[in-house]
Design a protein around this motif. Structure first.
Motif, PDB file in Angstrom:
ATOM      1  N   ARG A 146      -5.890 -15.360  64.716  1.00 28.04           N
ATOM      2  CA  ARG A 146      -4.667 -15.636  65.488  1.00 28.04           C
ATOM      3  C   ARG A 146      -3.867 -14.359  65.742  1.00 28.04           C
ATOM      4  O   ARG A 146      -2.653 -14.326  65.623  1.00 28.04           O
ATOM      5  CB  ARG A 146      -3.795 -16.670  64.769  1.00 28.04           C
ATOM      6  N   ARG A 148     -11.433 -24.645  77.151  1.00 28.34           N
ATOM      7  CA  ARG A 148     -10.432 -23.796  76.502  1.00 28.34           C
ATOM      8  C   ARG A 148     -10.932 -22.367  76.418  1.00 28.34           C
ATOM      9  O   ARG A 148     -12.124 -22.120  76.576  1.00 28.34           O
ATOM     10  CB  ARG A 148     -10.087 -24.333  75.094  1.00 28.34           C
ATOM     11  N   LEU A 152      -0.313 -32.106  71.591  1.00 32.73           N
ATOM     12  CA  LEU A 152      -0.439 -31.138  70.511  1.00 32.73           C
ATOM     13  C   LEU A 152       0.922 -30.802  69.910  1.00 32.73           C
ATOM     14  O   LEU A 152       1.062 -30.673  68.695  1.00 32.73           O
ATOM     15  CB  LEU A 152      -1.135 -29.870  71.011  1.00 32.73           C
ATOM     16  N   LYS A 203      -4.116 -24.506  66.806  1.00 29.62           N
ATOM     17  CA  LYS A 203      -4.055 -25.400  67.963  1.00 29.62           C
ATOM     18  C   LYS A 203      -3.472 -26.773  67.646  1.00 29.62           C
ATOM     19  O   LYS A 203      -3.093 -27.509  68.544  1.00 29.62           O
ATOM     20  CB  LYS A 203      -5.466 -25.555  68.562  1.00 29.62           C
ATOM     21  N   ASP A 261       1.735 -19.054  66.042  1.00 28.40           N
ATOM     22  CA  ASP A 261       1.467 -20.386  66.592  1.00 28.40           C
ATOM     23  C   ASP A 261       0.868 -21.347  65.568  1.00 28.40           C
ATOM     24  O   ASP A 261       0.872 -22.557  65.773  1.00 28.40           O
ATOM     25  CB  ASP A 261       0.546 -20.287  67.811  1.00 28.40           C
TER      26      ASP A 261
END
Length: 352
Positions: free
Chosen positions: A112, A350, A17, A63, A60
């Motif tokens: 998020r 997850r 990732l 994902k 972030d």
């Protein structure tokens, strides 16, 4: 962070990732910089690069599963992963176009762990920036000027149309008393599966893969997308808000006919009947959003008692297994296959 099944290798998903994010983000930032003010800063806020005041942020940005898949698909075609970067960026732009619009249509105030764009900058900016990201996605691909770019653009636009179809289905289902499991799977195959499937083929196409190889990779992505969405549906009801960045019972608050709800309503027994009665009454209520936490907890408990949670978990595993089996129909380096399996495992195991 999850890693691959020991039977298929020990590929590190975090590294996969991060590699996708590292290669795609500079090109993604450059694309966003093309937007006219204030859309460029609104988009930068959405991606987590700045905060609401314009200061640099360490958000972030999601994902990065789709960019990682696009780069891997280029490798599956025997090309360097960098060949897939324009495809990775284009898919990420379309994905975020859909998030901006979905947040507004669904009334989501958090994504998020931050306020959504429409909440901070207003609905008009959320719509405009979403439209701009979609236009950028096609521009990034077509400006390559190659035959492969034209093939990739056709797959991207077809996937985008299916994504929009899925969102339209999702909204219409919120106002229906009953939705079948088959209808729900079709909607989720469009809304989530189509773009993941595109991510799996677009890098390969840019790397020179023939249509058969690209089609099989898309099939893998379609089933992976259904597994991804099944897990998302579980998290939308039972996910920890600290991990998901959304409110508790978020899908129940929006009256979504997600897989656990639809599967529970399709079951027989007192819990399914009671759930149907409550949801029918909810549809007639004008103060649905005023319900307290106990009301939503009751609905979640009935869904679980009726078997909706268990069925959805099993469906995620079934779609995951189908996706993995599809990989056997593509001749690719073993290390690439291991990475595909590792990412598939990550999707199903997850917490956000």
């Amino acid at each position: 962070m999850n890693t691959a099944n020991p039977a298929t290798g020990t590929a590190d998903v975090a590294a996969l990732l991060e590699n996708g994010r590292r290669l795609a983000t500079p090109v993604l930032r450059a694309a966003v910089d093309r937007l006219a003010p204030p859309m460029n800063t609104v988009a930068a806020y959405h991606f987590g690069w700045i905060d609401a005041t314009g200061r640099p942020s360490s958000g972030d940005g999601g994902k990065a599963v789709r960019p990682a898949l696009a780069l891997l698909s280029a490798e599956a075609a025997g090309a360097p992963p960098e060949t897939g970067i324009p495809g990775a960026v284009a898919v990420e732009l379309v994905h975020n176009f859909s998030l901006l619009h979905d947040d507004l249509m669904d009334g989501d105030e958090q994504r998020r762990h931050r306020d959504t764009v429409w909440k901070v900058h207003g609905p008009a900016q959320a719509i405009l920036v979403g439209d701009a990201l979609f236009a950028l996605a096609n521009e990034i691909i077509l400006e390559l000027g190659t035959v492969e770019a034209g093939r990739a653009a056709r797959r991207l636009t077809a996937a985008t149309r299916k994504l929009i179809d899925g969102q339209a289905q999702d909204i219409s289902y919120e106002h229906r008393e009953r939705v079948t499991v088959a209808e729900c799977l079709e909607m989720e195959g469009n809304k989530t599966g189509a773009l993941l499937a595109c991510a799996l083929s677009i890098g390969a196409v840019l790397g020179g893969a023939d249509d058969r190889t690209a089609d099989v990779l898309e099939e893998y992505g379609h089933h992976l997308g259904l597994a991804f969405q099944a897990v998302d549906d579980l998290l939308g009801i039972w996910g920890d808000p600290e991990a998901t960045g959304k409110q508790a019972w978020s899908d129940l608050r929006q009256r979504k006919k997600s897989l656990p709800v639809v599967a529970a309503l399709a079951a027989e027994g007192p819990a399914a009947r009671r759930l149907a009665e409550i949801l029918a009454a909810d549809a007639k209520s004008s103060d649905f959003h005023a319900f307290d936490e106990a009301e939503f907890a009751t609905r979640a408990a009935l869904i679980e008692e009726a078997g909706g949670r268990a069925w959805t978990s099993a469906e995620a595993r079934r779609q995951h297994a189908t996706a993995i089996a599809t990989l056997d129909r593509v001749d690719m380096p073993e290390h690439v296959r291991e990475q595909f399996v590792a990412l598939a495992d990550f999707v199903v195991v997850r917490e956000k």
